[in-house]
Write a protein that holds these residues in place. Structure first.
Motif, PDB file in Angstrom:
ATOM      1  N   LEU A 133      35.294  52.165  -6.327  1.00 54.50           N
ATOM      2  CA  LEU A 133      34.933  50.918  -6.037  1.00 54.50           C
ATOM      3  C   LEU A 133      33.270  50.864  -5.761  1.00 54.50           C
ATOM      4  CD1 LEU A 133      37.515  50.349  -3.180  1.00 54.50           C
ATOM      5  CD2 LEU A 133      37.200  48.762  -5.203  1.00 54.50           C
ATOM      6  N   GLY A 153      42.254  58.582   6.963  1.00 52.01           N
ATOM      7  CA  GLY A 153      43.519  57.757   7.450  1.00 52.01           C
ATOM      8  C   GLY A 153      43.369  56.423   8.091  1.00 52.01           C
ATOM      9  N   GLY A 154      42.020  55.778   7.818  1.00 47.61           N
ATOM     10  CA  GLY A 154      41.806  54.540   8.101  1.00 47.61           C
ATOM     11  C   GLY A 154      41.000  54.317   9.697  1.00 47.61           C
ATOM     12  N   GLU A 186      31.874  50.038   1.225  1.00 47.49           N
ATOM     13  CA  GLU A 186      32.830  49.894  -0.191  1.00 47.49           C
ATOM     14  C   GLU A 186      33.135  48.483  -0.123  1.00 47.49           C
ATOM     15  OE1 GLU A 186      36.393  52.354  -0.076  1.00 47.49           O
ATOM     16  OE2 GLU A 186      35.265  53.949  -1.236  1.00 47.49           O
ATOM     17  N   ARG A 187      33.128  48.252  -1.458  1.00 45.23           N
ATOM     18  CA  ARG A 187      33.707  46.641  -1.536  1.00 45.23           C
ATOM     19  C   ARG A 187      35.065  46.651  -1.103  1.00 45.23           C
ATOM     20  NH1 ARG A 187      32.480  42.240  -4.964  1.00 45.23           N
ATOM     21  NH2 ARG A 187      33.821  40.386  -4.135  1.00 45.23           N
ATOM     22  N   TYR A 188      35.715  45.708  -0.242  1.00 41.92           N
ATOM     23  CA  TYR A 188      37.081  45.663   0.324  1.00 41.92           C
ATOM     24  C   TYR A 188      37.723  45.039  -0.888  1.00 41.92           C
ATOM     25  CZ  TYR A 188      40.948  45.148   3.401  1.00 41.92           C
ATOM     26  OH  TYR A 188      42.314  45.147   3.846  1.00 41.92           O
ATOM     27  N   TRP A 189      39.004  45.813  -0.914  1.00 44.18           N
ATOM     28  CA  TRP A 189      39.844  45.385  -2.297  1.00 44.18           C
ATOM     29  C   TRP A 189      40.982  44.925  -1.579  1.00 44.18           C
ATOM     30  CZ3 TRP A 189      41.585  49.038  -6.727  1.00 44.18           C
ATOM     31  CH2 TRP A 189      41.981  48.083  -7.690  1.00 44.18           C
ATOM     32  N   HIS A 203      48.565  51.077  -1.996  1.00 42.39           N
ATOM     33  CA  HIS A 203      47.863  52.452  -1.475  1.00 42.39           C
ATOM     34  C   HIS A 203      48.793  53.562  -2.155  1.00 42.39           C
ATOM     35  CE1 HIS A 203      46.580  55.211   1.824  1.00 42.39           C
ATOM     36  NE2 HIS A 203      45.805  55.568   1.104  1.00 42.39           N
ATOM     37  N   GLN A 212      52.330  50.171   5.720  1.00 38.61           N
ATOM     38  CA  GLN A 212      51.582  50.875   6.870  1.00 38.61           C
ATOM     39  C   GLN A 212      51.580  49.977   8.022  1.00 38.61           C
ATOM     40  OE1 GLN A 212      47.909  53.092   6.121  1.00 38.61           O
ATOM     41  NE2 GLN A 212      48.748  53.491   4.040  1.00 38.61           N
ATOM     42  N   HIS A 222      47.174  51.350   9.882  1.00 34.93           N
ATOM     43  CA  HIS A 222      46.891  52.843   9.282  1.00 34.93           C
ATOM     44  C   HIS A 222      47.857  53.687   9.444  1.00 34.93           C
ATOM     45  CE1 HIS A 222      43.297  51.051   7.916  1.00 34.93           C
ATOM     46  NE2 HIS A 222      42.863  50.785   9.068  1.00 34.93           N
ATOM     47  N   GLU A 244      44.038  59.987  -2.747  1.00 34.21           N
ATOM     48  CA  GLU A 244      44.374  58.854  -2.493  1.00 34.21           C
ATOM     49  C   GLU A 244      43.540  57.729  -3.394  1.00 34.21           C
ATOM     50  OE1 GLU A 244      44.114  57.515   1.638  1.00 34.21           O
ATOM     51  OE2 GLU A 244      44.518  59.668   2.337  1.00 34.21           O
ATOM     52  N   LEU A 280      43.631  53.309  -4.590  1.00 35.51           N
ATOM     53  CA  LEU A 280      44.103  51.975  -4.534  1.00 35.51           C
ATOM     54  C   LEU A 280      44.324  51.351  -5.886  1.00 35.51           C
ATOM     55  CD1 LEU A 280      41.494  50.509  -1.842  1.00 35.51           C
ATOM     56  CD2 LEU A 280      43.693  51.534  -1.418  1.00 35.51           C
ATOM     57  N   ASP A 294      50.461  43.334   8.331  1.00 33.14           N
ATOM     58  CA  ASP A 294      49.486  42.387   8.886  1.00 33.14           C
ATOM     59  C   ASP A 294      49.674  41.095   9.043  1.00 33.14           C
ATOM     60  OD1 ASP A 294      46.671  44.405   8.019  1.00 33.14           O
ATOM     61  OD2 ASP A 294      48.501  45.117   8.767  1.00 33.14           O
TER      62      ASP A 294
HETATM   63  N1  MV4 Z   1      37.491  49.917  -0.239  1.00 29.64           N
HETATM   64  C1  MV4 Z   1      38.664  49.906   0.253  1.00 29.64           C
HETATM   65  N2  MV4 Z   1      39.600  48.557   0.141  1.00 29.64           N
HETATM   66  C2  MV4 Z   1      40.647  48.491   0.489  1.00 29.64           C
HETATM   67  C3  MV4 Z   1      41.187  49.522   1.302  1.00 29.64           C
HETATM   68  C4  MV4 Z   1      42.464  49.640   1.954  1.00 29.64           C
HETATM   69  C5  MV4 Z   1      42.831  50.548   2.680  1.00 29.64           C
HETATM   70  C6  MV4 Z   1      44.260  50.347   3.322  1.00 29.64           C
HETATM   71  C7  MV4 Z   1      45.201  51.427   2.867  1.00 29.64           C
HETATM   72  C8  MV4 Z   1      46.602  51.161   3.245  1.00 29.64           C
HETATM   73  C9  MV4 Z   1      46.858  50.534   4.424  1.00 29.64           C
HETATM   74  C10 MV4 Z   1      45.834  49.431   5.017  1.00 29.64           C
HETATM   75  C11 MV4 Z   1      45.963  48.757   6.097  1.00 29.64           C
HETATM   76  C12 MV4 Z   1      44.819  48.148   6.623  1.00 29.64           C
HETATM   77  C13 MV4 Z   1      43.570  48.041   5.914  1.00 29.64           C
HETATM   78  C14 MV4 Z   1      43.298  48.719   4.893  1.00 29.64           C
HETATM   79  C15 MV4 Z   1      44.460  49.753   4.149  1.00 29.64           C
HETATM   80  C16 MV4 Z   1      42.023  51.636   2.829  1.00 29.64           C
HETATM   81  N3  MV4 Z   1      42.554  52.846   3.483  1.00 29.64           N
HETATM   82  C17 MV4 Z   1      43.007  52.722   4.776  1.00 29.64           C
HETATM   83  C18 MV4 Z   1      43.338  54.388   5.115  1.00 29.64           C
HETATM   84  C19 MV4 Z   1      42.597  55.093   4.005  1.00 29.64           C
HETATM   85  N4  MV4 Z   1      43.620  55.997   3.627  1.00 29.64           N
HETATM   86  C20 MV4 Z   1      42.155  54.199   2.964  1.00 29.64           C
HETATM   87  N5  MV4 Z   1      40.979  51.861   2.318  1.00 29.64           N
HETATM   88  C21 MV4 Z   1      40.391  50.743   1.493  1.00 29.64           C
HETATM   89  N6  MV4 Z   1      39.158  50.758   0.903  1.00 29.64           N
END
Ligand code: MV4
Ligand code: CA
Length: 456
Positions: free
Chosen positions: A137, A170-171, A206-209, A214, A238, A241, A281, A283, A449
């Motif tokens: 990203l 792991g978030g 990072e840009r949030y996607w 996942h 999840q 996280h 891992e 996205l 969520d």
């Molecule tokens: N740039 C970017 N955009 C969206 C994302 C979404 C997740 C994500 C992945 C899986 C579950 C989540 C629940 C709440 C918020 C984020 C997530 C994420 N995670 C969360 C745990 C780690 N393994 C990676 N990274 C992200 N990064």
């Protein structure tokens, strides 16, 4: 440089709970002597009972037991072990611990310390993957330092964005920022969390996607140049996280996307000089993919891949650690059907998932065709909330997703767990399994969520 063969006849298990039992079981099947290190409250656990011998390593406090290298190394050396299996969590991805093992002549079951250090630094891992052509990203090439940099980089990347700890995983400690005013407060919070959780306050943007899935890919590499993938696992369901449900193949994942994910993971493992079992891992949304991080350990959800492929990943970890060549090639890896794992945690879904340990007066796991239960629980055991709340993993196989889901519902419904104050997440899991949106395979990371699901 090919790995040299080193004979392992005794393994020290530097972990507890279900993963310690899992390693002991693999050792037994391989004719390897197992020694489990345990803390005071874990003196009578299933892993201790199953191991050939057990050594007390310290008090309940993890910092003086499972997280304390001097106690672990001393116990491993005293037990005559040639290798240390770190499991997951605790020191499983700690390069310094891996280094200390090597310095004491012990084989650490995992990648080389330098490989673990590189992949464990999320900024370095992102950079390496991007340099070998794997999509990432938009984000910062370095950790951000200072308010001015945060504002400038955020303007370049765009909103929403997520602030992550470079040494994290792991978030934990992630901060999602949706408007500019929240940027600097989010930056400060992320740095405090990073320092508190990981002892390293470097953070990156990072840009949030949003509305993504996942999806992670299991890789297995020996020290002789063979790097394989064993398929993907969708971990989108999840809660804060904490993964609840993992499955393979990814529901609704186009085969072309699955192939690209696997190729990216193998390319990354090879470029990093990875050996052993690891996970990359990503996205995914539609046919768009972005790498986010890599894990240098056996993961909680590894049985999903074992059930679908018939490969015993812990056995393979130990063989690779002993310098053996993998005994099969990519063409021999043929995942079949659908495998699903549900994590049963000793938490109370009615009371905000607070840990709810206690004595298990009743503990009768499900059985029947194609049901596997990995657990350290047994009738009469006391589950301590001292560590993590994972009590059991129920893994099922079916020829297709619907049958696997029906089987999982039946298995969870059969699971008898009772004890004063003991509550589990089984009711929540059953709700999810019965949710038409989950059944339709349309869940994204925001499903639990309350933010909704989108088309696959
Ligand atoms: N740039 C970017 N955009 C969206 C994302 C979404 C997740 C994500 C992945 C899986 C579950 C989540 C629940 C709440 C918020 C984020 C997530 C994420 N995670 C969360 C745990 C780690 N393994 C990676 N990274 C992200 N990064
Ligand atoms: Ca991770």
């Amino acid at each position: 440089m090919s790995a040299r063969r080193r004979s392992i006849d005794t393994v020290f298990v530097a972990n507890r709970g279900e993963i310690a039992l899992r390693v002991v079981r693999a050792c037994k099947e391989m004719g390897i002597r197992s020694v489990v290190g345990y803390s005071v409250p874990d003196a009578d656990t299933a892993a201790v009972r199953a191991a050939d011998t057990a050594v007390r390593i310290g008090p309940a406090d993890g910092r003086r037991s499972y997280l304390y290298p001097p106690a672990l190394i001393e116990a491993a050396l005293r037990s005559g072990a040639q290798a240390v299996h770190p499991g997951y969590g605790f020191l499983a991805e700690d390069p310094e611990f891996a280094e200390i093992c090597a310095q004491n002549g012990l084989i650490f079951v995992g990648p080389e310390p330098a490989v673990m250090a590189m992949l464990g630094d999320k900024v370095l891992a992102r950079r390496m993957m991007s340099e070998i052509g794997v999509p990432v990203l938009p984000g910062t090439a370095e950790p951000v330092a200072g308010d001015r940099a945060v504002l400038d980089e955020a303007a370049r990347i765009g909103l929403p964005l997520i602030i992550k700890a470079a040494a994290g995983g792991g978030g934990r400690g992630m901060q999602v920022v949706t408007d500019r005013d929240a940027l600097l407060p989010g930056y400060r919070t992320a740095r405090v969390s990073a320092r508190e959780y990981f002892g390293d306050d470097r953070v990156y943007l990072e840009r949030y996607w949003e509305q993504v899935r996942h999806v992670e890919v299991q890789v297995l590499a020996d020290g002789h140049g063979t790097v394989l993938h064993l398929g993907e696992r969708d971990c989108s369901v999840q809660r804060r996280h904490q993964k609840l449900i993992e499955e393979t193949p990814g529901p609704g994942l186009p085969p072309s996307v699955a192939e690209r994910l696997a190729e990216y993971a193998v390319r990354g493992a090879r470029a990093a000089g990875y050996t052993g079992a690891g996970t990359f891992e990503f996205l995914v949304a539609g046919d768009e993919i972005a790498f986010i991080e890599a894990n240098c350990r056996i993961q909680v959800e590894h049985p999903v891949t074992e059930v679908a492929t018939g490969v015993d990943l812990v056995r393979e970890q130990l063989l690779v650690a002993a310098g053996e060549r993998l005994s099969f090639g990519q063409a021999d890896v043929r995942p079949r059907g659908t495998a699903i794992e549900c994590r049963v945690n000793a938490e109370d879904p009615e009371r905000g998932f607070v840990p709810s340990g206690g004595r298990l007066d009743e503990f009768a796991p499900p059985g029947g065709p194609f049901v596997r239960v990995d657990t350290h629980g047994y009738p009469g055991a006391t589950v301590t909330p001292d560590y993590d709340s994972l009590l059991a993993k129920v893994i099922v196989w079916g020829p297709d997703r619907d049958q696997a889901l029906n089987r999982m519902e039946r298995a969870l419904g059969e699971f008898r767990i009772a004890g004063a104050g003991v509550r589990t997440t089984i009711p929540l899991l059953l709700d999810v399994l019965r949710d038409p949106r989950f059944r339709a395979g349309a869940c994204t990371t925001s499903y639990l969520d309350g933010r909704d699901v989108v088309g696959a």
